[in-house]
Motif scaffolding. Structure first.
Motif, PDB file in Angstrom:
ATOM      1  N   GLY A  37      36.869  36.655  43.988  1.00  0.00           N
ATOM      2  CA  GLY A  37      37.629  35.655  43.082  1.00  0.00           C
ATOM      3  C   GLY A  37      38.724  36.270  42.519  1.00  0.00           C
ATOM      4  N   PHE A  38      38.269  37.405  41.924  1.00  0.00           N
ATOM      5  CA  PHE A  38      39.147  38.266  41.115  1.00  0.00           C
ATOM      6  C   PHE A  38      40.326  38.935  42.241  1.00  0.00           C
ATOM      7  CE2 PHE A  38      40.677  42.345  39.581  1.00  0.00           C
ATOM      8  CZ  PHE A  38      40.983  42.066  38.378  1.00  0.00           C
ATOM      9  N   TYR A  39      39.853  39.282  43.273  1.00  0.00           N
ATOM     10  CA  TYR A  39      40.584  40.022  44.455  1.00  0.00           C
ATOM     11  C   TYR A  39      41.615  39.084  44.688  1.00  0.00           C
ATOM     12  CZ  TYR A  39      41.892  42.350  48.614  1.00  0.00           C
ATOM     13  OH  TYR A  39      42.672  42.877  49.559  1.00  0.00           O
ATOM     14  N   ALA A  40      41.368  37.744  44.960  1.00  0.00           N
ATOM     15  CA  ALA A  40      42.083  36.531  45.376  1.00  0.00           C
ATOM     16  C   ALA A  40      43.268  36.333  44.593  1.00  0.00           C
ATOM     17  CB  ALA A  40      41.020  35.368  45.721  1.00  0.00           C
ATOM     18  N   GLN A  41      43.135  36.587  43.324  1.00  0.00           N
ATOM     19  CA  GLN A  41      43.991  36.145  42.471  1.00  0.00           C
ATOM     20  C   GLN A  41      44.999  37.235  42.066  1.00  0.00           C
ATOM     21  OE1 GLN A  41      44.595  33.205  41.862  1.00  0.00           O
ATOM     22  NE2 GLN A  41      42.636  32.272  42.221  1.00  0.00           N
ATOM     23  N   LEU A  42      44.687  38.460  42.585  1.00  0.00           N
ATOM     24  CA  LEU A  42      45.657  39.591  42.420  1.00  0.00           C
ATOM     25  C   LEU A  42      46.991  39.673  42.848  1.00  0.00           C
ATOM     26  CD1 LEU A  42      43.148  42.790  42.906  1.00  0.00           C
ATOM     27  CD2 LEU A  42      44.207  41.994  40.473  1.00  0.00           C
ATOM     28  N   PRO A  43      47.225  38.847  43.769  1.00  0.00           N
ATOM     29  CA  PRO A  43      48.624  38.912  44.330  1.00  0.00           C
ATOM     30  C   PRO A  43      49.828  38.123  43.144  1.00  0.00           C
ATOM     31  CG  PRO A  43      47.483  38.084  46.221  1.00  0.00           C
ATOM     32  CD  PRO A  43      46.590  38.234  44.998  1.00  0.00           C
ATOM     33  N   HIS A  44      48.966  37.258  42.300  1.00  0.00           N
ATOM     34  CA  HIS A  44      49.791  36.669  41.504  1.00  0.00           C
ATOM     35  C   HIS A  44      49.996  37.644  40.039  1.00  0.00           C
ATOM     36  CE1 HIS A  44      49.266  33.158  43.818  1.00  0.00           C
ATOM     37  NE2 HIS A  44      47.679  33.110  43.577  1.00  0.00           N
ATOM     38  N   ALA A  45      49.486  38.857  39.845  1.00  0.00           N
ATOM     39  CA  ALA A  45      49.601  39.768  39.029  1.00  0.00           C
ATOM     40  C   ALA A  45      50.354  40.759  39.143  1.00  0.00           C
ATOM     41  CB  ALA A  45      48.186  40.332  38.729  1.00  0.00           C
ATOM     42  N   GLU A  46      51.552  40.763  38.667  1.00  0.00           N
ATOM     43  CA  GLU A  46      52.470  41.582  38.738  1.00  0.00           C
ATOM     44  C   GLU A  46      52.553  42.987  37.596  1.00  0.00           C
ATOM     45  OE1 GLU A  46      56.476  39.753  38.343  1.00  0.00           O
ATOM     46  OE2 GLU A  46      55.901  38.356  39.672  1.00  0.00           O
ATOM     47  N   PHE A  47      51.333  43.162  37.307  1.00  0.00           N
ATOM     48  CA  PHE A  47      51.054  44.121  36.449  1.00  0.00           C
ATOM     49  C   PHE A  47      49.593  44.915  36.846  1.00  0.00           C
ATOM     50  CE2 PHE A  47      47.481  41.734  34.610  1.00  0.00           C
ATOM     51  CZ  PHE A  47      47.795  40.491  35.068  1.00  0.00           C
ATOM     52  N   ASP A  48      48.836  46.176  36.533  1.00  0.00           N
ATOM     53  CA  ASP A  48      48.001  46.649  37.102  1.00  0.00           C
ATOM     54  C   ASP A  48      46.762  46.601  36.489  1.00  0.00           C
ATOM     55  OD1 ASP A  48      49.262  47.798  39.297  1.00  0.00           O
ATOM     56  OD2 ASP A  48      50.228  49.596  38.224  1.00  0.00           O
ATOM     57  N   PHE A  49      45.604  46.886  37.014  1.00  0.00           N
ATOM     58  CA  PHE A  49      44.453  46.865  36.043  1.00  0.00           C
ATOM     59  C   PHE A  49      43.699  48.279  36.325  1.00  0.00           C
ATOM     60  CE2 PHE A  49      44.527  42.550  36.901  1.00  0.00           C
ATOM     61  CZ  PHE A  49      43.893  41.871  35.642  1.00  0.00           C
ATOM     62  N   VAL A  50      43.224  48.774  34.912  1.00  0.00           N
ATOM     63  CA  VAL A  50      42.432  50.042  35.132  1.00  0.00           C
ATOM     64  C   VAL A  50      41.249  50.068  34.585  1.00  0.00           C
ATOM     65  CG1 VAL A  50      44.683  51.610  34.569  1.00  0.00           C
ATOM     66  CG2 VAL A  50      43.519  50.429  32.826  1.00  0.00           C
ATOM     67  N   SER A  51      40.219  50.631  34.972  1.00  0.00           N
ATOM     68  CA  SER A  51      38.841  50.616  34.780  1.00  0.00           C
ATOM     69  C   SER A  51      38.246  51.903  35.291  1.00  0.00           C
ATOM     70  CB  SER A  51      38.113  49.502  35.475  1.00  0.00           C
ATOM     71  OG  SER A  51      36.870  49.471  34.814  1.00  0.00           O
ATOM     72  N   ALA A  52      37.840  52.844  34.368  1.00  0.00           N
ATOM     73  CA  ALA A  52      37.398  54.277  34.743  1.00  0.00           C
ATOM     74  C   ALA A  52      35.902  54.571  34.854  1.00  0.00           C
ATOM     75  CB  ALA A  52      37.931  55.376  33.621  1.00  0.00           C
ATOM     76  N   ASN A  53      35.332  53.643  34.107  1.00  0.00           N
ATOM     77  CA  ASN A  53      33.776  53.687  34.372  1.00  0.00           C
ATOM     78  C   ASN A  53      33.146  52.681  35.350  1.00  0.00           C
ATOM     79  OD1 ASN A  53      34.087  51.270  32.481  1.00  0.00           O
ATOM     80  ND2 ASN A  53      32.075  51.753  31.659  1.00  0.00           N
ATOM     81  N   TYR A  54      33.931  51.586  35.858  1.00  0.00           N
ATOM     82  CA  TYR A  54      33.374  50.854  37.022  1.00  0.00           C
ATOM     83  C   TYR A  54      33.809  51.591  38.246  1.00  0.00           C
ATOM     84  CZ  TYR A  54      32.811  46.968  33.867  1.00  0.00           C
ATOM     85  OH  TYR A  54      32.266  46.039  33.051  1.00  0.00           O
ATOM     86  N   ASP A  55      32.835  52.064  39.116  1.00  0.00           N
ATOM     87  CA  ASP A  55      33.168  52.639  40.176  1.00  0.00           C
ATOM     88  C   ASP A  55      33.162  51.596  41.574  1.00  0.00           C
ATOM     89  OD1 ASP A  55      33.061  54.018  42.769  1.00  0.00           O
ATOM     90  OD2 ASP A  55      31.648  55.322  42.308  1.00  0.00           O
ATOM     91  N   PHE A  56      34.311  51.372  41.880  1.00  0.00           N
ATOM     92  CA  PHE A  56      34.494  50.262  42.828  1.00  0.00           C
ATOM     93  C   PHE A  56      34.415  50.774  44.363  1.00  0.00           C
ATOM     94  CE2 PHE A  56      36.811  48.352  39.029  1.00  0.00           C
ATOM     95  CZ  PHE A  56      35.888  47.113  39.023  1.00  0.00           C
ATOM     96  N   LYS A  57      33.811  51.892  44.703  1.00  0.00           N
ATOM     97  CA  LYS A  57      34.102  52.532  45.816  1.00  0.00           C
ATOM     98  C   LYS A  57      33.415  51.786  47.141  1.00  0.00           C
ATOM     99  CE  LYS A  57      31.260  55.898  46.734  1.00  0.00           C
ATOM    100  NZ  LYS A  57      30.452  56.819  45.758  1.00  0.00           N
ATOM    101  N   ASN A  58      32.283  50.740  46.893  1.00  0.00           N
ATOM    102  CA  ASN A  58      31.835  50.328  47.893  1.00  0.00           C
ATOM    103  C   ASN A  58      32.140  48.611  47.933  1.00  0.00           C
ATOM    104  OD1 ASN A  58      30.516  52.395  49.102  1.00  0.00           O
ATOM    105  ND2 ASN A  58      28.665  52.078  47.519  1.00  0.00           N
ATOM    106  N   THR A  59      33.278  48.401  47.178  1.00  0.00           N
ATOM    107  CA  THR A  59      33.789  47.064  47.089  1.00  0.00           C
ATOM    108  C   THR A  59      35.139  46.867  47.311  1.00  0.00           C
ATOM    109  OG1 THR A  59      34.780  47.288  44.714  1.00  0.00           O
ATOM    110  CG2 THR A  59      32.438  46.893  44.644  1.00  0.00           C
TER     111      THR A  59
END
Lengths: 309, 260
Positions: free
Chosen positions: A132-154
């Protein structure tokens, strides 16, 4: 042979070093040493889909907040200041029907219109699942940062990065994100295989990269860990993070919806001051931190930097 | 080959020397943070407004408003989750309405009655303001898409539930279970379910949200569930149905957790 090489090397470097030193002092004479640069950090947290102001008859926050008003305030500050960064510390989603009806599309579109530079992810940003988050990302003209969430398998692998370095007027600003432990807070079906790593260890790695390797002039942590937990004082939070790490200048917090009277100053593991700020929730407030830079190394001369809050 | 190696060495020297030069130059251009100013700016009616932003939101707003603004009930008082140490009027209302609306569904499907309801204090996302109660009110209090689950737990887990509440020190919405606490030691003195003393080996049917039944908010006692029944009934829809059913919202102040 090796020794001779070393000597030769040293000699060559010393010669250039002297040269560098010379050119440096001549530069200094030409340049204005009193030149001051100012970086203005504006920030929100836990806006929770609050797009409209609270109604005038609301018992708790009458006539407060509202994204069109926040836009006016930000626009005004951008007119007055040269170097403005607009940041958000997470929980953009969930809290009004705008999210239930449109899934975060409007929140991201509006933040893009306000020219947000960067945000981190809060636990509620997983409320429609990681997809659901991923689906909305095309509407965001800014970046997200998160260092302690490992999204490798997502699905977010390579999309949400640990940190971002932004240059403003010759000042290098390194910003990394930290998220709260998801287990027990978010259903595993929603966050999928996102792995939560220890925020203190990750923060130490981030400051090494940003301060030591990349020589950032300013290191900011966008945190959704929460300000402080009085029931559980050992639990990781912004105050504990500030004390246990070094080389972070500012922690912009969220999650606990903490309304601070003013930014809080803590001492880090090096005994240096760290600023922590959080501005409640629902877009009721905008945080503003101004960093002034000049060429006088006050810390080296023992004067330190002054913090006015 | 030998010549090439010599050339390499020379090249490395140049690089090394140049790096030192760069480093020195960088230090020269370095800026130091001399001063920090921090403040908070309240966003109020005086902040002005960007008209184009508001115009952009308008069609979204109108669509939602049409749906949300119908009046369902009236509240004589503002119910606030921050008013109360062990229970709050809004928490009591939510736990009681969950049993009132959920029990007929559970009874018709499983031929059993709900004994207890526990929800979480953190899940109440807004006050219930005095005045007209609308569909919007339900969205504000309960924005999450959580649904009603009935979990079968043994008495021993109900005891764990009581200890959890005491440890958390939060007024979690509670119905059916009465906890008497020793006010000096803050430990459980006695537990009863709908007037009868708790029996450790007996099964109890606990209404809660799917979020909590999955161990959300660290309600780990739900992990030892004997069985669980998904009612496929969103808690927000339950609230909307309750608001439609009652004319005036009751202000429920009776105690479920009592200090003695």
């Amino acid at each position: 042979m090796k020794r001779r090489d070393f000597l030769k090397n040293t000699a060559a470097s010393s010669a250039l070093l002297t040269l560098g030193g010379l050119s440096l002092s001549s530069f200094d004479n030409l340049e204005d040493t009193t030149e001051v640069k100012k970086i203005t950090i504006l920030h929100t947290n836990d806006v929770h889909s609050h797009i409209d102001p609270f109604p005038a008859d609301h018992p708790k926050n009458p006539n407060m907040g509202g994204v069109a008003r926040r836009a006016a305030l930000v626009e005004q500050i951008r007119k007055e200041e040269k170097n403005v960064l607009l940041l958000d510390a997470g929980d953009i989603f969930q809290g009004t029907p705008y999210f239930n009806y449109y899934g975060g599309e409007l929140e991201f579109k509006l933040m893009s219109m306000l020219q947000y530079d960067l945000a981190t992810m809060g636990n509620h940003d997983f409320d429609n699942g990681i997809e659901g988050f991923y689906a909305q990302l095309p509407h965001a003209e800014f970046d997200f940062v998160s260092a302690n969430y490992d999204f490798k398998n997502t699905i977010l692998d390579g999309i949400v990065k640990p940190y971002k370095i932004i240059r403003k007027d010759g000042i290098k600003i390194g910003i990394f994100g930290l998220g709260v432990e998801l287990q027990g807070l978010v259903s595993p079906q929603l966050y999928k295989e996102t792995v939560y790593n220890n925020p203190v260890e990750v923060a130490q790695e981030m400051t090494r990269i940003l301060k030591q390797e990349n020589k950032c002039d300013l290191v900011i942590c966008l945190s959704h860990l929460g300000f402080k937990y009085s029931n559980d004082p050992e639990k990781i939070c912004d105050v504990n993070l500030a004390k246990k790490t070094k080389d972070i200048d500012l922690i912009i917090g969220g999650h606990t919806h903490t309304f601070l009277d003013k930014p809080v100053i803590e001492k880090n593991s090096d005994g240096k001051e760290v600023l922590i700020n959080q501005v409640g929730c629902y877009g009721i407030n905008l945080g503003r931190i101004d960093f002034y830079f000049d060429k006088k190394n006050k810390a080296a001369s023992g004067n330190g930097r002054s913090i006015m809050v | 080959m030998v010549k090439l190696r010599k050339y390499n060495r020379f090249f490395i020297q140049i690089i090394a020397a140049f790096s030192v030069f760069l480093l020195v130059s960088c230090v020269g251009n370095k800026y130091y943070n001399s001063k920090i100013e921090g403040k908070q700016i309240g966003i109020t009616g005086q902040s002005g407004e960007v008209k184009s932003i508001d115009a952009f939101v308008a069609p979204y707003r109108e669509h939602i408003n049409k749906d949300l603004d119908n009046i369902l009930a009236y509240s004589p008082e503002t119910l606030d989750k921050s008013k109360g140490e062990w229970q709050t009027s809004i928490g009591n209302l939510m736990a009681d309405m969950t049993v009132e609306m959920g029990n007929p569904v559970f009874l018709s499907r499983e031929k059993k009655n709900i004994d207890i309801c526990i929800l979480n204090h953190g899940g109440i996302r807004s006050i219930l303001p005095k005045g007209n109660v609308t569909t919007r009110t339900a969205f504000e209090i309960m924005p999450f898409e959580n649904s009603l689950i009935v979990v079968e737990l043994k008495g021993t887990e109900i005891r764990e539930m009581a200890n959890y509440i005491l440890k958390e020190k939060k007024p979690h919405p509670l119905n059916g279970l009465q906890i008497i606490i020793d006010k000096n030691t803050l430990t459980v003195k006695s537990l009863s379910v709908n007037g009868k003393p708790l029996e450790d080996s007996k099964s109890y049917y606990v209404a809660t949200s799917d979020y909590l039944s999955n161990g959300g908010d660290n309600m780990v006692f739900f992990r030892k569930a004997v069985a669980s029944y998904d009612m496929n009934y969103k808690l927000r829809n339950l609230m909307i149905d309750y608001f439609k059913k009652v004319d005036t919202i009751p202000v429920i102040i009776n105690q479920r957790i009592i200090l003695e």
